[in-house]
Design a protein around this motif. Structure first.
Motif, PDB file in Angstrom:
ATOM      1  N   PRO A  36       3.276 106.860  43.959  1.00  0.00           N
ATOM      2  CA  PRO A  36       2.383 107.666  43.109  1.00  0.00           C
ATOM      3  C   PRO A  36       3.029 108.256  41.868  1.00  0.00           C
ATOM      4  CG  PRO A  36       2.933 108.810  45.161  1.00  0.00           C
ATOM      5  CD  PRO A  36       3.412 107.411  45.323  1.00  0.00           C
ATOM      6  N   SER A  37       4.366 108.346  41.830  1.00  0.00           N
ATOM      7  CA  SER A  37       5.046 108.904  40.655  1.00  0.00           C
ATOM      8  C   SER A  37       5.723 107.828  39.810  1.00  0.00           C
ATOM      9  CB  SER A  37       6.086 109.951  41.091  1.00  0.00           C
ATOM     10  OG  SER A  37       5.471 111.029  41.760  1.00  0.00           O
ATOM     11  N   PHE A  38       5.404 106.581  40.078  1.00  0.00           N
ATOM     12  CA  PHE A  38       6.000 105.446  39.384  1.00  0.00           C
ATOM     13  C   PHE A  38       5.348 105.271  38.014  1.00  0.00           C
ATOM     14  CE2 PHE A  38       6.934 100.754  39.099  1.00  0.00           C
ATOM     15  CZ  PHE A  38       8.304 100.859  39.242  1.00  0.00           C
ATOM     16  N   SER A  39       5.893 104.370  37.199  1.00  0.00           N
ATOM     17  CA  SER A  39       5.340 104.119  35.872  1.00  0.00           C
ATOM     18  C   SER A  39       5.256 102.625  35.598  1.00  0.00           C
ATOM     19  CB  SER A  39       6.202 104.772  34.783  1.00  0.00           C
ATOM     20  OG  SER A  39       6.204 106.168  34.903  1.00  0.00           O
ATOM     21  N   ILE A  40       4.153 102.227  34.984  1.00  0.00           N
ATOM     22  CA  ILE A  40       3.972 100.854  34.527  1.00  0.00           C
ATOM     23  C   ILE A  40       3.523 100.902  33.072  1.00  0.00           C
ATOM     24  CG2 ILE A  40       2.722  98.678  34.837  1.00  0.00           C
ATOM     25  CD1 ILE A  40       2.122  99.599  37.725  1.00  0.00           C
ATOM     26  N   VAL A  41       4.178 100.124  32.225  1.00  0.00           N
ATOM     27  CA  VAL A  41       3.731  99.989  30.842  1.00  0.00           C
ATOM     28  C   VAL A  41       3.211  98.573  30.654  1.00  0.00           C
ATOM     29  CG1 VAL A  41       6.080  99.426  30.049  1.00  0.00           C
ATOM     30  CG2 VAL A  41       4.353 100.164  28.400  1.00  0.00           C
ATOM     31  N   GLY A  42       2.035  98.454  30.030  1.00  0.00           N
ATOM     32  CA  GLY A  42       1.410  97.153  29.859  1.00  0.00           C
ATOM     33  C   GLY A  42       1.296  96.759  28.398  1.00  0.00           C
ATOM     34  N   GLU A  43       1.548  95.495  28.136  1.00  0.00           N
ATOM     35  CA  GLU A  43       1.467  94.965  26.775  1.00  0.00           C
ATOM     36  C   GLU A  43       0.056  94.460  26.484  1.00  0.00           C
ATOM     37  OE1 GLU A  43       3.554  91.493  24.028  1.00  0.00           O
ATOM     38  OE2 GLU A  43       3.043  91.087  26.119  1.00  0.00           O
ATOM     39  N   GLU A  44      -0.617  95.096  25.547  1.00  0.00           N
ATOM     40  CA  GLU A  44      -1.860  94.578  24.965  1.00  0.00           C
ATOM     41  C   GLU A  44      -1.711  94.737  23.467  1.00  0.00           C
ATOM     42  OE1 GLU A  44      -4.029  93.073  23.746  1.00  0.00           O
ATOM     43  OE2 GLU A  44      -5.966  93.522  24.603  1.00  0.00           O
ATOM     44  N   TRP A  45      -1.458  93.627  22.798  1.00  0.00           N
ATOM     45  CA  TRP A  45      -1.135  93.656  21.368  1.00  0.00           C
ATOM     46  C   TRP A  45      -2.428  93.771  20.568  1.00  0.00           C
ATOM     47  CZ3 TRP A  45       3.657  90.766  19.290  1.00  0.00           C
ATOM     48  CH2 TRP A  45       3.883  91.139  17.960  1.00  0.00           C
ATOM     49  N   THR A  46      -2.820  95.002  20.308  1.00  0.00           N
ATOM     50  CA  THR A  46      -3.994  95.262  19.497  1.00  0.00           C
ATOM     51  C   THR A  46      -3.741  96.490  18.636  1.00  0.00           C
ATOM     52  OG1 THR A  46      -6.361  95.827  19.525  1.00  0.00           O
ATOM     53  CG2 THR A  46      -5.027  96.670  21.330  1.00  0.00           C
ATOM     54  N   ILE A  47      -4.313  96.506  17.452  1.00  0.00           N
ATOM     55  CA  ILE A  47      -4.197  97.688  16.598  1.00  0.00           C
ATOM     56  C   ILE A  47      -5.504  98.487  16.620  1.00  0.00           C
ATOM     57  CG2 ILE A  47      -2.422  96.664  15.135  1.00  0.00           C
ATOM     58  CD1 ILE A  47      -4.590  96.117  13.038  1.00  0.00           C
ATOM     59  N   ASN A  48      -6.332  98.204  17.616  1.00  0.00           N
ATOM     60  CA  ASN A  48      -7.594  98.913  17.796  1.00  0.00           C
ATOM     61  C   ASN A  48      -7.419  99.973  18.884  1.00  0.00           C
ATOM     62  OD1 ASN A  48     -10.181  99.807  18.372  1.00  0.00           O
ATOM     63  ND2 ASN A  48     -11.101  97.773  18.292  1.00  0.00           N
ATOM     64  N   PRO A  49      -7.430 101.263  18.543  1.00  0.00           N
ATOM     65  CA  PRO A  49      -7.249 102.316  19.556  1.00  0.00           C
ATOM     66  C   PRO A  49      -8.288 102.279  20.665  1.00  0.00           C
ATOM     67  CG  PRO A  49      -7.032 103.223  17.345  1.00  0.00           C
ATOM     68  CD  PRO A  49      -7.556 101.830  17.187  1.00  0.00           C
ATOM     69  N   LEU A  50      -9.481 101.787  20.366  1.00  0.00           N
ATOM     70  CA  LEU A  50     -10.520 101.718  21.387  1.00  0.00           C
ATOM     71  C   LEU A  50     -10.124 100.762  22.508  1.00  0.00           C
ATOM     72  CD1 LEU A  50     -13.774 101.627  19.207  1.00  0.00           C
ATOM     73  CD2 LEU A  50     -12.759 103.590  20.383  1.00  0.00           C
ATOM     74  N   ILE A  51      -9.483  99.671  22.144  1.00  0.00           N
ATOM     75  CA  ILE A  51      -9.044  98.703  23.147  1.00  0.00           C
ATOM     76  C   ILE A  51      -7.847  99.250  23.922  1.00  0.00           C
ATOM     77  CG2 ILE A  51      -8.053  96.406  23.485  1.00  0.00           C
ATOM     78  CD1 ILE A  51      -9.809  95.428  21.208  1.00  0.00           C
ATOM     79  N   ILE A  52      -6.919  99.900  23.221  1.00  0.00           N
ATOM     80  CA  ILE A  52      -5.775 100.512  23.909  1.00  0.00           C
ATOM     81  C   ILE A  52      -6.267 101.518  24.932  1.00  0.00           C
ATOM     82  CG2 ILE A  52      -3.722 101.952  23.623  1.00  0.00           C
ATOM     83  CD1 ILE A  52      -3.422 100.715  20.812  1.00  0.00           C
ATOM     84  N   SER A  53      -7.202 102.371  24.538  1.00  0.00           N
ATOM     85  CA  SER A  53      -7.694 103.414  25.440  1.00  0.00           C
ATOM     86  C   SER A  53      -8.400 102.805  26.655  1.00  0.00           C
ATOM     87  CB  SER A  53      -8.642 104.358  24.691  1.00  0.00           C
ATOM     88  OG  SER A  53      -9.824 103.696  24.289  1.00  0.00           O
ATOM     89  N   TYR A  54      -9.049 101.667  26.462  1.00  0.00           N
ATOM     90  CA  TYR A  54      -9.755 100.992  27.557  1.00  0.00           C
ATOM     91  C   TYR A  54      -8.806 100.682  28.708  1.00  0.00           C
ATOM     92  CZ  TYR A  54     -12.523  97.402  29.975  1.00  0.00           C
ATOM     93  OH  TYR A  54     -13.198  96.660  30.924  1.00  0.00           O
ATOM     94  N   TRP A  55      -7.564 100.336  28.375  1.00  0.00           N
ATOM     95  CA  TRP A  55      -6.612  99.887  29.387  1.00  0.00           C
ATOM     96  C   TRP A  55      -5.872 101.029  30.066  1.00  0.00           C
ATOM     97  CZ3 TRP A  55      -6.954  95.252  31.343  1.00  0.00           C
ATOM     98  CH2 TRP A  55      -7.477  94.212  30.576  1.00  0.00           C
ATOM     99  N   GLN A  56      -6.053 102.268  29.624  1.00  0.00           N
ATOM    100  CA  GLN A  56      -5.302 103.359  30.237  1.00  0.00           C
ATOM    101  C   GLN A  56      -6.057 103.945  31.431  1.00  0.00           C
ATOM    102  OE1 GLN A  56      -4.366 106.915  27.898  1.00  0.00           O
ATOM    103  NE2 GLN A  56      -2.354 106.995  28.865  1.00  0.00           N
TER     104      GLN A  56
END
Length: 624
Positions: free
Chosen positions: A359-379
């Motif tokens: 539960p305290s781990f971290s994952i960072v995911g690559e989604e190469w977009t310059i659209n903040p709406l798409i970035i926010s979708y993946w969080q």
């Protein structure tokens, strides 16, 4: 059969029997008590497996489409202890096979796997190009690519795990608290295998990088320094030379498998198997099923078969592989490549399974977009209209990276220049937790920041100064500290991933010691070192309140505030002296307080105005 006889036969079988069993071991004490073993051996599907070990039982056995595989579902209940046990395979008209399997004790509970966060600063390394610590492993007999050629940007250059271990003091001294290494798993491809993203065995370290023991030594050495190891993983694809590509377990183990097999029969791969790269189909309400499949089911490139996570066995295999590496390496995080390319339902499942266990781990995911709406979708926890919740803590902030570069390169006007940086950060309202986004100036897939900023040292300092004080998790690519560039062929991947000077014996320039560096490179190295080491202990940067003011007159001012500590970042594009009116920032309540320039050490009292003497960045603190 006595236990001694079982042991004796098992040793023989371990040498000459079962070809492959994955995961190669497991652990007791997980929240979930199931484990699925992949068994690969000629005609193993006719065998009947059995287990006799307290707390371990076979729930179900699955035959694959290929006769050379079995998938065994084990239950490992709370009574199971660590130890080795036999898995017997009874075969008709053939000798029985026995293999030894081990359940290990976990080194620490799930809750103690602490991932990276906004208090960390991550150093990204392409291992083949960082440092060659063991020249003896440069060329390995039996592997498909046998050439070491540092003059060829697409060839292997010899960097390895030992090279990273040898220079941990350098990385720590710069002020980094975590290392993300590009993949270290074996890429037994015929060419271009140095980058690591075409795995040919998901459980094997590439011997040209070293051994599993070397990787464990790196993890232990980092842990002793209080640093976190982030593993670069790939669930979207494998390499064309992966061991299972010659005998796929199921008819749907990879996407477009029929096209692939028909292509093999005809001697060529069909172009129709390549992805459309139309990633917005993941969010598009109006997207056709045709377009969705064209994106998620296509291969990334023709040399990287696309894994079909809709196959339940593939899904289980991939999740277990990630957990195996977390436990084996005591990881501090995972960076997941090409995050938006696989089936997005599976990605939610994959990340959810990991975060449920850790539960305290971290994952960072690559989604190469310059659209903040798409970035926010993946969080994780973002309120998406379609109800999708990704379980992903940290998307990569390509949008802010783009705006930083664009804003610094542009001339100042009412609508261009530093206002782009301001507007980029102002988009944080769109994110569930903006402080968990990974921000960066560049990485292994894009031109060096020094190149992107037209080799302007001052602008490069402004970019890095700004990034390191933002409410984000910062990542810095190796060599940024010495202004590495790919300006001769901008965007060339091999050049972007150039050798770090001093990582090879005989290098005339050694960035680890400073020998042969130009003054500008030494100055940049020191600039980042001072900022990063201040950042290590700055609560204001780690978790403080953020206040910024709309840029005026070519000046952008941002504040981070926590308790008695205030950090001030001033970006100034004026070439001449400029008298900055400080009364505009009265709400921050700094008047009369002593502030210190983190880089130069210059101290002054915050008054009504202050003269900015030159273009560039200034990072101030009230902290003594």
């Amino acid at each position: 059969m006595t236990s001694k006889a079982i042991h004796s036969k098992s040793l023989q079988v371990e040498d000459h029997g079962i070809a492959r069993i994955e995961p190669p071991n497991w652990w007791v004490g997980f929240k979930k008590n199931d484990l699925q073993l992949l068994i690969q051996h000629p005609n193993i599907s006719d065998a009947v497996p059995s287990v006799s070990y307290l707390g371990v039982s076979i729930k179900k056995v699955h035959k694959a489409d290929s006769p050379n595989y079995l998938f065994i579902d084990l239950l490992i209940d709370k009574t199971a202890k660590s130890g080795k046990f036999s898995i017997s395979f009874k075969r008709v008209d053939k000798d029985d096979l026995v293999c030894i399997y081990e359940l290990k004790s976990r080194k620490k509970p799930s809750e103690n796997y602490i991932g990276f966060n906004s208090s960390d600063a991550i150093y990204l390394i392409t291992p083949d190009r960082f440092a060659n610590g063991d020249p003896d492993n440069d060329i390995i007999e039996g592997l498909n690519e046998k050439i070491i050629d540092r003059s060829d940007n697409s060839a292997r250059h010899g960097g390895d795990i030992r090279g990273i271990i040898n220079h941990l003091d350098y990385i720590e001294d710069l002020g980094f608290t975590a290392i993300w290494s590009c993949p270290l798993l074996i890429n037994d491809m015929y060419q271009g295998s140095y980058h690591g993203y075409a795995m040919t065995d998901f459980y094997k370290i590439d011997p040209r990088f070293g051994t599993l023991d070397d990787y464990k030594e790196l993890a232990l050495s980092m842990s002793q320094k209080g640093m976190k190891l982030i593993m670069d993983q790939v669930v979207n694809h494998c390499g064309l030379e992966h061991w299972w590509m010659k005998d796929l377990p199921f008819k749907d183990w990879i996407n477009h498998q029929r096209s692939y097999e028909e292509g093999i029969d005809s001697g060529s791969l069909k172009a129709t198997i390549i992805t459309s790269h139309r990633r917005t189909t993941n969010q598009d309400f109006y997207a056709s099923e045709y377009d969705k499949k064209g994106m998620s089911e296509g291969w990334f490139v023709s040399s990287m078969p696309d894994l079909n996570q809709r196959n339940a066995f593939m899904a289980k295999y991939t999740i277990q592989n990630s957990i195996w590496w977390i436990e084996t390496m005591q990881l501090g995080g995972i960076r997941q490549d090409t995050y938006s390319y696989p089936d997005k339902g599976f990605m939610r499942y994959w990340a959810g399974e990991i975060m449920h266990e850790y539960p305290s781990f971290s994952i960072v995911g690559e989604e190469w977009t310059i659209n903040p709406l798409i970035i926010s979708y993946w969080q994780n926890d973002h309120q998406n209209r379609d109800g999708y919740n990704s379980n992903l803590k940290s998307p990569m902030d390509f949008a802010l990276q783009d705006q930083i570069v664009r804003g610094l390169n542009q001339e100042e006007s009412f609508s261009t220049g530093l206002i782009d940086l301001y507007k980029g950060l102002a988009n944080d309202f769109a994110y569930a937790k903006p402080e968990d986004l990974l921000v960066f100036a560049d990485n292994h897939d894009m031109s060096r920041i020094f190149t992107q900023l037209r080799e302007d040292v001052v602008n490069t300092k402004m970019a890095m100064g700004y990034i390191l004080v933002l409410p984000r998790i910062p990542q810095v690519y190796y060599g940024t500290e010495i202004l590495m560039s790919d300006s001769s062929i901008p965007g060339d991947h091999g050049l972007i991933r150039s050798d770090f000077p001093g990582g090879w014996e005989g290098d005339e320039v050694n960035a680890f010691t400073g020998e042969g560096l130009m003054d500008a490179q030494k100055d940049m190295q020191l600039y980042l070192k001072k900022l990063l080491n201040y950042r290590k202990n700055s609560q204001a940067i780690h978790k403080g309140k953020t206040v910024h003011f709309v840029p005026e007159n070519g000046i952008y001012v941002l504040f981070r505030i926590f308790g008695d500590e205030t950090v001030v970042c001033i970006l100034n594009k004026n070439e001449d002296d400029f008298l900055l009116d400080l009364t505009r920032f009265a709400e921050i309540e700094l008047k009369g307080k002593a502030v210190r320039n983190i880089i130069t050490g210059y101290e002054f009292f915050w008054g009504d105005n202050f003269t900015l003497k030159e273009r560039g960045s200034m990072v101030l603190t009230t902290k003594k």
